[in-house]
Write a protein that holds these residues in place. Structure first.
Motif, short mmCIF file in Angstrom:
data_model
loop_
_atom_site.label_atom_id
_atom_site.label_comp_id
_atom_site.label_asym_id
_atom_site.label_seq_id
_atom_site.Cartn_x
_atom_site.Cartn_y
_atom_site.Cartn_z
N PRO A 245 0.79 -1.22 0.05
CA PRO A 245 -0.04 0.10 -0.13
C PRO A 245 0.87 1.37 0.17
N VAL A 246 1.94 1.26 0.74
CA VAL A 246 2.86 2.41 0.67
C VAL A 246 3.44 2.66 -0.52
N TYR B 245 3.77 5.70 -5.73
CA TYR B 245 3.44 5.51 -6.95
C TYR B 245 2.63 6.37 -7.79
N GLY B 246 1.44 6.26 -7.13
CA GLY B 246 -0.09 6.91 -7.78
C GLY B 246 0.26 8.41 -7.54
N SER C 28 8.01 -9.81 -7.18
CA SER C 28 6.82 -10.04 -7.91
C SER C 28 5.85 -9.32 -7.23
N ILE C 29 5.67 -9.29 -6.14
CA ILE C 29 4.66 -8.50 -5.28
C ILE C 29 4.82 -6.87 -5.67
N PHE C 30 6.31 -6.40 -5.63
CA PHE C 30 6.42 -5.16 -6.02
C PHE C 30 5.85 -4.58 -7.16
N LEU C 31 5.92 -5.61 -8.06
CA LEU C 31 5.29 -5.28 -9.52
C LEU C 31 3.60 -5.12 -9.48
N GLN C 32 3.28 -6.07 -8.60
CA GLN C 32 1.63 -6.07 -8.22
C GLN C 32 1.21 -4.40 -7.91
N ALA C 33 2.20 -4.20 -6.92
CA ALA C 33 1.94 -2.59 -6.43
C ALA C 33 1.97 -1.59 -7.17
N LEU C 34 2.89 -1.81 -8.48
CA LEU C 34 2.86 -0.78 -9.59
C LEU C 34 1.93 -1.02 -10.59
N PHE D 76 13.57 0.54 -12.74
CA PHE D 76 14.43 1.57 -12.25
C PHE D 76 14.79 2.57 -13.47
N GLY D 77 14.67 2.23 -14.81
CA GLY D 77 14.91 3.08 -15.86
C GLY D 77 13.61 3.55 -15.87
N HIS D 78 12.39 2.89 -16.01
CA HIS D 78 11.16 3.24 -15.92
C HIS D 78 10.75 4.46 -14.99
N LEU D 79 11.22 4.06 -13.82
CA LEU D 79 10.73 5.17 -12.66
C LEU D 79 11.73 6.39 -12.95
N LYS D 80 13.08 6.25 -13.20
CA LYS D 80 13.94 7.46 -13.54
C LYS D 80 13.34 8.17 -14.65
N LYS D 81 12.82 7.81 -15.93
CA LYS D 81 12.33 8.36 -16.85
C LYS D 81 11.04 9.16 -16.52
N ASP D 82 10.16 8.60 -15.68
CA ASP D 82 9.02 9.40 -15.16
C ASP D 82 9.39 10.34 -14.10
N GLU D 83 10.42 10.22 -13.36
CA GLU D 83 10.80 11.03 -12.37
C GLU D 83 11.53 12.53 -13.21
N LYS D 84 12.11 12.20 -14.46
CA LYS D 84 12.71 13.46 -15.11
C LYS D 84 11.52 14.17 -15.69
#
Length: 295
Positions: free
Chosen positions: A126-127, A132-133, A205-211, A268-276
């Motif tokens: 949930p965190v 992420y949302g 795998s569970i981390f991917l569910q959260a995303l 991490f590449g995807h998150l970094k791109k979104d962050e940019k």
């Protein structure tokens, strides 16, 4: 834990007592769950809440299908494993009964460790989803690193216990013959030698569910628990005999861990791109605000 010894040893009900203890525990926990749902402070359960919403159901099913298939794959693994243990155990000096009993114990202990691993990851869900949302990807990465550190600690601690003190664990389930103890030590040290990799794989795998990435999550779960494990359990005993069944788990863990690394780098590449993109959007909004103030 409370009712089992009471019903088995105090009332002397044996297997029936164990069954009654399990059923009683399930009934009590179900009643507590219903009570909690009906007495939540922030959410009030109304008739409308129980109507099936196709859109919400689709989202829930897409995320839950990964866990569902993982549980089903465990049944397939155990079926294949038990068959191989009986066939190749009979051809070894251990016989068919000893490997079947020992691996059953090993799998129970394995499930306890995985329960800790899944608990850490599920508690983070949930965190992770909230941040992420909200577009706070730097927090998502920080939570992921913290979660990986916790999973690694659980895995390394468990691996040390299994490698250094297998006999102490075996004795908890009773004292048996020398041959039984020999195979039990071998099983614990071999089958669970890469449990740290398994803990990390489960949590990713569970981390991917959260995303909200059910396809990646499902693929990662099935890769280790079905696509690799079942063929390895069926193939390795043909080369290595009864020991091949024990090597199937480490082999599956090591191969699937390569996929975990690849998926983590992609994420991490995807998150970094979104962050940019977020920073650029915020910068553009700041410039627009300055221009408006100047005007």
């Amino acid at each position: 834990m409370i009712l089992d010894p009471i019903m088995i040893f105090v009332f002397h009900w044996g297997m029936m007592g164990a069954a009654l203890a399990t059923i009683t525990g399930q009934i009590v926990s179900a009643i507590l769950a219903v009570y909690y749902l009906c007495h939540m402070k922030s959410i009030k359960m109304e008739t409308e809440c129980f109507r099936v919403n196709p859109i919400i159901s689709k989202k829930v099913l897409s995320l839950g299908i990964s866990s569902f298939l993982t549980q089903i794959s465990i049944v397939a693994i155990m079926a294949a494993m038990n068959n191989m243990l009986v066939i190749y155990g009979a051809q070894s000096r251990f016989g068919s009964d000893i490997p079947l009993t020992v691996v059953g114990i090993v799998m129970k202990v394995f499930q306890i460790v995985i329960a800790f691993s899944v608990g850490i990851a599920a508690g983070s869900q949930p965190v992770i989803g909230f941040n992420y949302g909200a577009g706070l990807n730097h927090r998502v990465k920080k939570i992921f690193k913290l979660m990986m550190a916790a999973e690694a600690c659980v895995g390394v601690f468990s691996m040390i216990i299994f490698e250094c003190f297998p006999m102490e664990i075996i004795k908890l389930f009773g004292n048996e013959s020398v041959l039984y103890n020999e195979f039990a030590v071998l099983a614990f040290r071999t089958y669970l030698c890469t449990i740290v990799l398994c803990c990390i794989q489960k949590s990713v795998s569970i981390f991917l569910q959260a995303l909200g990435k059910p396809i990646l999550s499902m693929g990662l779960s099935l890769l280790r628990d079905f696509i690799l494990s079942v063929p390895l359990v069926l193939f390795l005993p043909k080369l290595l005999g009864i020991k091949g069944t024990l090597y199937s788990a480490p082999a599956a863990d090591m191969i699937s861990f390569i996929a975990v690394i690849a998926v983590t780098r992609y994420l991490f590449g995807h998150l970094k791109k979104d962050e940019k993109e977020e920073r650029e959007t915020a910068f553009n909004r700041g410039e627009e605000t300055i221009n408006l103030v100047s005007e």
